[in-house]
Structures are given as C-alpha cells and as structure tokens.
Scaffold this active site. Structure first.
Site, PDB file in Angstrom:
ATOM      1  N   HIS A 133      23.971  35.710   5.468  1.00  0.00           N
ATOM      2  CA  HIS A 133      22.911  36.718   5.495  1.00  0.00           C
ATOM      3  C   HIS A 133      23.520  38.060   5.867  1.00  0.00           C
ATOM      4  O   HIS A 133      24.305  38.157   6.806  1.00  0.00           O
ATOM      5  CB  HIS A 133      21.828  36.353   6.519  1.00  0.00           C
ATOM      6  N   ASP A 181       6.235  34.926  10.266  1.00  0.00           N
ATOM      7  CA  ASP A 181       7.157  36.069  10.259  1.00  0.00           C
ATOM      8  C   ASP A 181       6.751  37.077   9.192  1.00  0.00           C
ATOM      9  O   ASP A 181       6.832  38.289   9.400  1.00  0.00           O
ATOM     10  CB  ASP A 181       8.595  35.602   9.992  1.00  0.00           C
ATOM     11  N   ARG A 219       4.865  44.995  11.792  1.00  0.00           N
ATOM     12  CA  ARG A 219       5.880  45.818  12.478  1.00  0.00           C
ATOM     13  C   ARG A 219       6.230  47.040  11.649  1.00  0.00           C
ATOM     14  O   ARG A 219       6.470  48.123  12.179  1.00  0.00           O
ATOM     15  CB  ARG A 219       7.134  44.977  12.741  1.00  0.00           C
ATOM     16  N   SER A 235      13.085  37.127  13.394  1.00  0.00           N
ATOM     17  CA  SER A 235      12.574  37.219  12.025  1.00  0.00           C
ATOM     18  C   SER A 235      13.613  36.701  11.025  1.00  0.00           C
ATOM     19  O   SER A 235      13.334  35.838  10.182  1.00  0.00           O
ATOM     20  CB  SER A 235      12.227  38.689  11.736  1.00  0.00           C
ATOM     21  N   LYS A 242      13.789  32.462   9.171  1.00  0.00           N
ATOM     22  CA  LYS A 242      13.874  32.156   7.733  1.00  0.00           C
ATOM     23  C   LYS A 242      15.151  31.382   7.417  1.00  0.00           C
ATOM     24  O   LYS A 242      15.144  30.440   6.629  1.00  0.00           O
ATOM     25  CB  LYS A 242      13.794  33.447   6.924  1.00  0.00           C
TER      26      LYS A 242
HETATM   27  N1  URA Z   1      14.938  41.657   7.918  1.00  0.00           N
HETATM   28  C1  URA Z   1      14.058  40.712   8.285  1.00  0.00           C
HETATM   29  O1  URA Z   1      13.905  39.708   7.609  1.00  0.00           O
HETATM   30  N2  URA Z   1      13.357  40.891   9.418  1.00  0.00           N
HETATM   31  C2  URA Z   1      13.507  41.972  10.200  1.00  0.00           C
HETATM   32  O2  URA Z   1      12.861  42.076  11.217  1.00  0.00           O
HETATM   33  C3  URA Z   1      14.418  42.954   9.801  1.00  0.00           C
HETATM   34  C4  URA Z   1      15.127  42.764   8.647  1.00  0.00           C
END
Ligand code: URA
Length: 443
Positions: free
Chosen positions: A86, A165, A172, A187, A191
């Site tokens: 990621h 999320d 947010r 967050s 995932k």
């Molecule tokens: N990417 C995400 O998936 N979540 C965040 O809070 C910031 C970047």
C-alpha cells in the site's frame, strides 16, 4: 434495542483525553454503522481524536471494529504466499503497475485492491483503465483464479470491505479531520487487513506531493500502521519515501502506464526502477525469498510476461496503442542554469487541471491528459530547452495548468548546489526501529 453507551459521553471522554475501553469503541463504530450515532456526533468525536490522539490499543480496537463492520476476504488455500503493498499516494506514483507483476514473477500472489484518484494524486485504476478493454471490476472468484494462475491482480475494492471506514472517511473529508494519524492508520489498515493478505509492505510518503508533508508525521504514521499490522498478525514493513518531486517523468494516466511498461522492459526512469525494486525486495523477503533478485526479473522479461498475462486476464490488450491527448504544449527554460525546484504538488495539480484527475467522486478522467517532464530537479538546463509537456483533450485547460507548472519549477544560476535527497529515507519494521536512509537503501 437498548444501547450500551451514549455518543455524547464518548465524545466528552475523548475531549477530556480519557482512554476509551474496547467495548466503547466497538459500540461507537457499530452504532455509527447502524445510524444510531449521527454524522455530527461522529465528526465531533473525530475532531477530539485529531486533537487528543489515541493509544496503540485504542487504534487497534478502532481498526478491528471497522473490519468487523464488513466482510473479510481470505486467500487461505492458495498454493502461493500472499503479499500486498500500500502506498499513501503521491504524484507520479505508478509503482503498483510494475511491482505487482514483478513480485508475482517469483511465485508470490499479489492481490492489489486499488482505488480511483481524487484530487492531485492519481488513482491506480484510472491509470490502468487507459488500456483499451481493461476492466477493474473482478468477482472474488475471478480474483482467486487469477491469483492462482498468474499471481497478480489489480482491481477495484468491493464496497463490503470495512464499510464503516468508507462512511467515516467521507465524513472526515468534509470536517477537517482527515489528518488525524490514528484515523488515517486505522482507515488504511482496516481495509488492508480485511483483504486477507498475510504480509504487507507500506510505502509511506512525505513531502509536498504527499499526504503527510513532514517527515516526522510520516514516521509516526508508518510506525502506527506497522504496529497495527503486527497486532493483527499481518507481518508489516514500511519504507519512508521522499515525495517532494514527482516520481518518474510521467504524471497522468496513459503516460504513467507507458512509463511503467518501460520499467517492466528493464528501462524507465532511475527513481521509478529504484523504488519498484526496493519494494519488491521487501515483499519477497516477507514471502520467504530474502535473496531474490527483482532487478534481474525486470531485465530478462519475466516481469513483463506476467504483466501481459495480468492485463489480458482483465480484458485489456497489452499491445494496443494507448490513448493520446489531442492537445500538447511544451514549456521551455527561459534561462541557462540548474533546475533547483520541481515541486511535486504543483506538477500534480497541473496534471489534474489538464483532466488527468477528478474534483468529485464519479467525475470522468481523460486517459491521455497529464504532464511529461523532460528534466529532473538537479539537472543543468539551457535557455530554450524543453522542461515539460502539457497534455489534454481540452485546450481551455492549458493556461491555468501551465501557470501552475511554471510556478512549480525554478531555475537558479549555473553552479548552484542542489542538496541531494535520497528517495528512500528510512525503513520501519515490527521492532519499531527507524533505519537511516543508507542502511535502508543498501538492503
Ligand atoms: N487513505 C485512506 O484510505 N484513509 C485515510 O484516512 C487516508 C488515506
């Protein structure tokens, strides 16, 4: 149903810097998902977290609660080990494209659930969708089959992974609470853990083109995510990388695919190759192959073979010409000297204004739009030499993008020293130690 807690109590608790209990966090996320906690209450709570933070156990509880709000994928039963990567995102960051097939060339499964771009950093799916015929939507069965047969799949994440999320992130975005490190870390990691990978390599970027501008913040984010992965049984390693200048020479969609293909053919810009190889080494080490030589697999065509099969499996034609923009304008250097600034964010915003990115979710993007750089920070340039080419289907977009791009670049008199900045600035593993750039790069 009688509720176990009250949202206002939990907002006040965080406002007063109290550490929340596991049951309180579980309830908050679950009640928010059920609509019992209102958006305005959740945003007040997120602001209290932004201001007062969370400890390691609270962040882990929040992550696990968000995972529990949806489905969990599992790749148990695949004969290959799985490793995911990621990146926190940056300008010109196309690394997933060469990296997934490169790592798969060593018999490792790389399930890469990706997103579309918003704002000035592009999305991996937008880039791949510039390949004629390629489709991002793959069923879980197709994904498993592709992982078993080819080893790499890059596709859209289904809506069932960590839906809490998804709601919280959208909230947010509109309440000034994106930058809270506990919220970003939970967050991203909710995932990634829900995706079911057994190991994970993170590319945490800092600098003007990144989510985190300051190195210290990127360090803290990386350490928090490595802790979360470790606590969830996912072996996690993070590289900290500099995003003050764009990665590579191409910023956009089709142009980034073309640059990725150059890297897969053993060429391409040195920085894109360096980061691809460094991340591949980390992924392969986590998959039990610490001595694998990913650079060799770029040079001898093994990674390219996997790329072609991966693209074709999702309906894409790896031999089809990529779309080209209808309009192009080249900016040249006004004086002789040294290119001392090539600010990533400015280049990213220029590409976005040319049509490579979207302002709102669901907007279309132009496959051919973007910026091609002809020089890199630190290069000597002469008056009249091309610095960058702007690409778009819509000439009306050029003036604002051009002024952004000009502002992002600065030429200083010849002989001006340009401080070198290592691309890979550090590495954080489960022992929590940050290694300096030299040691990280030497690996
Ligand atoms: N990417 C995400 O998936 N979540 C965040 O809070 C910031 C970047």
């Amino acid at each position: 149903m009688t509720e176990s807690f009250d949202a206002v109590d939990l907002i006040v608790a965080k406002r007063e810097r109290r550490t929340l209990e596991t049951a309180e966090i579980d309830w908050l996320v679950d009640a928010y998902t059920r609509g019992v906690v209102a958006d305005e209450q959740m945003s007040a709570w997120a602001m209290a977290v932004l201001l007062n933070g969370m400890d390691r156990r609270e962040i882990r509880d929040l992550t696990l609660a968000m995972i529990a709000s949806g489905e969990r994928m599992s790749f148990d039963g695949l004969s290959r080990p799985t490793v995911d990567k990621h990146s926190t995102g940056g300008v010109g960051d196309k690394i997933t494209l060469p990296l997934a097939p490169l790592v798969a060339a060593f018999g490792v499964a790389v399930p890469q659930l990706s997103g579309r771009g918003l704002g000035h950093t592009g999305g991996t799916l937008d880039k791949l969708e510039s390949i004629p015929g390629w489709r991002a939507d793959v069923t879980p069965d197709e994904m498993r089959r592709q992982l078993a047969d080819i080893g790499a799949v890059i596709c859209a994440a289904g809506g069932d992974l960590a839906p809490a999320d998804k709601r919280l992130y959208a909230l947010r975005d509109t309440t000034g609470t994106v930058e809270a490190i506990p919220l970003i870390a939970s967050s991203i990691m909710s995932k990634k853990i829900a995706e079911g990978t057994s190991a994970l390599v993170l590319d945490v970027k800092f600098g003007s083109g990144a989510f985190m501008q300051r190195r210290e913040d990127a360090d803290e984010l990386a350490r928090t995510m490595v802790d979360l992965g470790t606590d969830a049984g996912v072996t996690t390693v993070a590289l900290l990388t500099d995003m003050s200048v764009p990665l590579g020479l191409a910023v956009g969609n089709a142009v980034e695919v073309a640059e990725s293909v150059e890297v897969l053919a053993g060429g391409g810009p040195a920085d894109v190759r360096e980061l691809t190889v460094a991340l591949a080494r980390e992924m392969l080490a986590l998959a039990g192959q610490p001595d694998a030589d990913p650079a060799a697999a770029l040079d001898d065509g093994r990674a390219m073979d996997v790329w072609r099969r991966m693209v074709a499996a999702q309906g894409g034609d790896p031999d089809a010409p990529l779309p080209e923009a209808r309009e192009r304008t080249t900016i040249t250097a006004e004086t002789d000297g040294v290119l001392v600034e090539q600010e990533a964010k400015g280049v990213g915003v220029a590409a976005w204004r040319l049509g490579a990115g979207r302002a709102r979710q669901g907007d279309p993007v132009q496959a051919g739009a973007g910026v091609l750089l002809h020089a890199k920070r630190g290069d000597r340039v002469s008056a009249g030499q091309p610095l960058a080419t702007l690409l778009t289907d819509d000439s009306g977009r050029i003036p604002r993008a051009e002024s952004m791009l000009r502002d992002a670049m600065r030429i200083a008199p010849a002989g001006t020293a340009v401080e070198p900045r290592p691309l890979i600035a550090g590495r954080i593993a489960a022992d929590g130690r940050t290694r300096p750039a030299r040691e990280a790069r030497a690996r």
